[in-house]
Design an enzyme around this catalytic site. Structure first.
Site, PDB file in Angstrom:
ATOM      1  N   LYS A 120       0.826  -1.206   0.000  1.00 40.26           N
ATOM      2  CA  LYS A 120       0.000   0.000   0.000  1.00 40.26           C
ATOM      3  C   LYS A 120       0.864   1.262   0.000  1.00 40.26           C
ATOM      4  O   LYS A 120       0.634   2.184  -0.781  1.00 40.26           O
ATOM      5  CB  LYS A 120      -0.927   0.014   1.216  1.00 40.26           C
ATOM      6  CG  LYS A 120      -1.931   1.167   1.190  1.00 40.26           C
ATOM      7  CD  LYS A 120      -2.658   1.322   2.503  1.00 40.26           C
ATOM      8  CE  LYS A 120      -1.791   2.051   3.507  1.00 40.26           C
ATOM      9  NZ  LYS A 120      -2.519   2.473   4.724  1.00 40.26           N
ATOM     10  N   ASP A 138      -6.699   1.124   1.079  1.00 40.69           N
ATOM     11  CA  ASP A 138      -6.738   1.207   2.536  1.00 40.69           C
ATOM     12  C   ASP A 138      -8.134   0.815   3.009  1.00 40.69           C
ATOM     13  O   ASP A 138      -8.951   0.311   2.227  1.00 40.69           O
ATOM     14  CB  ASP A 138      -6.360   2.613   3.008  1.00 40.69           C
ATOM     15  CG  ASP A 138      -7.423   3.656   2.661  1.00 40.69           C
ATOM     16  OD1 ASP A 138      -8.354   3.353   1.870  1.00 40.69           O
ATOM     17  OD2 ASP A 138      -7.328   4.783   3.197  1.00 40.69           O
TER      18      ASP A 138
END
Length: 214
Positions: A120, A138
């Site tokens: 991420k 997320d």
């Protein structure tokens, strides 16, 4: 959800916010990397509050490396998991100095090998700093993707792959920024603000689950 609906959704996001930006504050690619690393399980506001004085004096890998783990801890102790994050920030700074001349590499594999940097974080840096059409999933994006049916998936990797497949090419660069902001301020976890939502008529969230307007 069909392709036409998805295209309309992202067209509306773009019309409302043509140039979306991260809410993390930074002045360099290195500072962006550190801010995103610190943002795991923390709010952007809490990270910005901690990094403002930190970056003002120690905004380079060389400066943070010299500051040391204990010194970094003093600046970020209001952020969750700050001890582990301080060690990662220090170690990442050292690696960047030793291997990359103090620069952040534009390479996914190299980024993911940095302490505390996962997929991420790498996606955010590649997208925001280098203009790659990556999508960093997320909790907000995971929720919006599944709730709206834009790109359902059982985990973050599955959602990322779905988004890469289904988001129209012309919207991929900014897609994750739009979806994060939508999840943060409109499509909230406990109380989605469906009556304020600009894509409510396109969203496939079950009407039975939508909160009643007062």
């Amino acid at each position: 959800m069909n392709a036409d609906k998805r295209a309309q959704i992202f067209a509306r996001f773009e019309a409302a916010n043509p140039a979306p930006k991260t809410e993390l504050n930074y002045q360099s690619t290195f500072q962006l990397l550190i801010a995103v690393l610190l943002s795991a399980q923390a709010t952007d506001k809490s990270v910005n509050k901690a990094t403002e004085p930190l970056f003002a004096q120690y905004g380079t890998p060389q400066a943070l490396y010299k500051l040391g783990v204990a010194g970094i801890e003093k600046y970020i102790q209001t952020i969750g998991l700050y001890r582990t994050k301080a060690k990662n920030v220090w170690a990442t700074s050292k690696i960047l100095i030793d291997l990359y001349g103090g620069e952040v590499p534009e390479d996914r594999e190299a980024l993911e090998q940095l302490p505390g940097v996962g997929r991420k974080t790498a996606n955010v840096v590649l997208n925001t700093a280098f203009g790659w059409p990556t999508i960093a999933v997320d909790t907000h994006i995971f929720r919006v993707s599944n709730r709206s049916k834009i790109a359902p998936g059982k985990d973050v990797v599955a959602v990322e792959r779905s988004l890469e497949k289904f988001v129209p090419k012309e919207y991929k660069l900014n897609a994750h920024h739009w979806m994060i902001l939508h999840g943060r301020y409109v499509c909230k976890a406990s109380t989605p603000q469906c009556h304020l939502c600009s894509i409510a008529d396109l969203c496939e969230y079950s009407p039975k689950l939508r909160p009643k307007q007062k």
